[in-house]
Scaffold this motif. Sequence first.
Motif, short mmCIF file in Angstrom:
data_model
loop_
_atom_site.label_atom_id
_atom_site.label_comp_id
_atom_site.label_asym_id
_atom_site.label_seq_id
_atom_site.Cartn_x
_atom_site.Cartn_y
_atom_site.Cartn_z
N PHE A 134 -19.41 46.79 -2.10
CA PHE A 134 -20.46 45.77 -2.04
C PHE A 134 -21.81 46.38 -2.41
N PRO A 135 -22.62 45.69 -3.24
CA PRO A 135 -23.93 46.22 -3.67
C PRO A 135 -24.96 46.14 -2.54
N LEU A 136 -24.82 47.01 -1.58
CA LEU A 136 -25.63 46.94 -0.37
C LEU A 136 -27.12 47.18 -0.65
N ARG A 137 -27.41 48.04 -1.61
CA ARG A 137 -28.83 48.33 -1.89
C ARG A 137 -29.54 47.08 -2.39
N ALA A 138 -28.93 46.36 -3.31
CA ALA A 138 -29.54 45.13 -3.81
C ALA A 138 -29.66 44.09 -2.70
N LEU A 142 -33.19 42.36 -1.12
CA LEU A 142 -33.43 40.93 -1.05
C LEU A 142 -33.66 40.47 0.39
N GLN A 143 -32.93 41.05 1.31
CA GLN A 143 -33.08 40.64 2.71
C GLN A 143 -34.44 41.05 3.25
N ARG A 144 -34.93 42.21 2.84
CA ARG A 144 -36.27 42.63 3.27
C ARG A 144 -37.33 41.67 2.74
N GLU A 369 -30.41 35.72 -8.85
CA GLU A 369 -30.72 36.91 -9.64
C GLU A 369 -29.51 37.47 -10.38
N GLY A 370 -28.35 36.82 -10.24
CA GLY A 370 -27.17 37.24 -10.99
C GLY A 370 -26.31 38.28 -10.32
N HIS A 371 -26.69 38.74 -9.12
CA HIS A 371 -25.89 39.76 -8.43
C HIS A 371 -24.50 39.25 -8.06
N PHE A 372 -24.42 37.99 -7.69
CA PHE A 372 -23.14 37.43 -7.24
C PHE A 372 -22.11 37.46 -8.36
N GLN A 373 -22.48 36.98 -9.53
CA GLN A 373 -21.55 36.96 -10.66
C GLN A 373 -21.14 38.37 -11.08
N ARG A 374 -22.10 39.29 -11.12
CA ARG A 374 -21.77 40.68 -11.47
C ARG A 374 -20.80 41.28 -10.46
N HIS A 375 -21.06 41.02 -9.19
CA HIS A 375 -20.20 41.55 -8.13
C HIS A 375 -18.77 41.00 -8.27
N LEU A 376 -18.64 39.71 -8.54
CA LEU A 376 -17.31 39.11 -8.69
C LEU A 376 -16.57 39.73 -9.87
N ARG A 377 -17.26 39.93 -10.99
CA ARG A 377 -16.60 40.54 -12.15
C ARG A 377 -16.08 41.94 -11.83
N GLN A 378 -16.90 42.72 -11.13
CA GLN A 378 -16.50 44.08 -10.75
C GLN A 378 -15.32 44.06 -9.78
N MET A 379 -15.33 43.12 -8.84
CA MET A 379 -14.26 43.06 -7.85
C MET A 379 -12.94 42.60 -8.48
N ARG A 380 -13.00 41.72 -9.47
CA ARG A 380 -11.77 41.33 -10.15
C ARG A 380 -11.09 42.54 -10.79
N VAL A 381 -11.89 43.38 -11.43
CA VAL A 381 -11.34 44.59 -12.06
C VAL A 381 -10.79 45.53 -10.99
#
Length: 481
Positions: A134-138, A142-144, A369-381
């Motif tokens: 999971f992209p915890l840094r991003a 955002l949470q901050r 910001e597009g993080h969700f879609q990028r994360h899903l693509r990476q997790m599929r792989v």
Amino acid sequence: MQIAELKGIALNSEEALQRQLYRYISGRVSEGIWREGLRLPASRKIASELGISRNTVTAALGQLCAEGYLSSRPGSGIYVGAGFDRAHPDAVHWDKSCELPELSAYGLSLAREAQAGGDKQLPFTLGVPDLKAFPLRAWNRLQRQQQNRRRLLGYDGYQGFEPLREALAGYLRVSRQVRCSASQIIITQGAQQAISLCAQVLLDRGEEVLVENPGYSGARRALQALDAKLTAVNVDAGGLTSSALPAQTNAKLMYVTPSHHYPLGGIMSAPERLRLLDWAARTGTWLIEDDYDSEFHFHGHPIAALQGMSSQSPVLYMGSFSKTLFPALRIGYLVLPTPLVAPFLNAKQHMDGESPLLQQATVAQFIEEGHFQRHLRQMRVLYREKWLHLSALIESRLAGLAQPVAESAGMHLVLRIPGVDDVELTREFVAAGFGGTPLSSYYIGGEKPRGIALGFANSDAAQRAAGIECLRSLIKDQQRR
């Protein structure tokens, strides 16, 4: 009262002195050792005898007077209050000759179930994503940013944070072909609350509900909480088929997982989906479409949602971020036909009110910001690699012992293992440090196939290899018994 009675207080430095003095005096009163009307020494004497601050004593006595253990008589002193015999919780003893009050029928059914053990996240535990990826840094960035927004400290609305509903509607329209606007979405506390809302708003107690067999036990429990009568519709490895549906039914509701059946993994074909929609319209049956694990298909694009196949359909579409982001988020969503939005909002208000606003705002920005879609693509792989590795291990090490129900999607894999006690097998597997769920637990009545469901998303290569070796050994041990 003799001041000597207070010498029984054993004060220590590990707890506030005021709290210790309060607990000692309230205990003497509630246990009947100090009787009504007994006069206490002056606060100055108590403080001097115990070697503590008079302010500490005054604060403790003031609290005891406020709660009724003591009473203050101006110009006279402080006395033990009236009516406190056996009133302290520690002084109340249940009569062992009496039975506890009865549970409801639903409560009794829950008492008979095995402990869920949901606090464990072992390798092969179902429903747990690869949290290390999971992209915890991003997310933290955002949470901050959201934490500095004062408007997120108050209330916002029962329907959910509007920017999240807007972002979610846009994503669902493009990725899942769902027909919706932000006004049709309600944010829930995870998928389980979404099912509970559907049951509360659409069902009267005792009414019939159709459920897939095998199927998601969490949905069954939520429906049974309203005393629904569950009727099983058999599903095979290829998914639900229209031929399994009853020609006529009194059921007002059916729970389905058409894009990725849980737990077998089958996918309903487009013709079967259309037949299901036609059947629901003809019989007047609401469909709860649980889009479980729909994002993780390893060949081609994710299957389009049932809800979007018709401009007018009796479908309530639900999903959550527990698998696509992380389980602790506890954010789910319902996409409703417009006439249902108002009653569902009222039900959510009565159930638990608003969903946490800060988390909603963070998810909204994460999507925008597009993080969700990028994360899903990476997790599929990543999940495809894990699925291929696990499938190869099963083929080489469990050949002749177990038969995989292998669909190229999702975060888990089901093994059929004939002739075993799969409940005991899973118990031994968990004791060895691995997760899993017995296949028989997903079935209602009749002959239950035996096997185990293995979640591979939260495992690494070494854990998968060790887990399959352990499973091989346990299966052989059962066969020798």
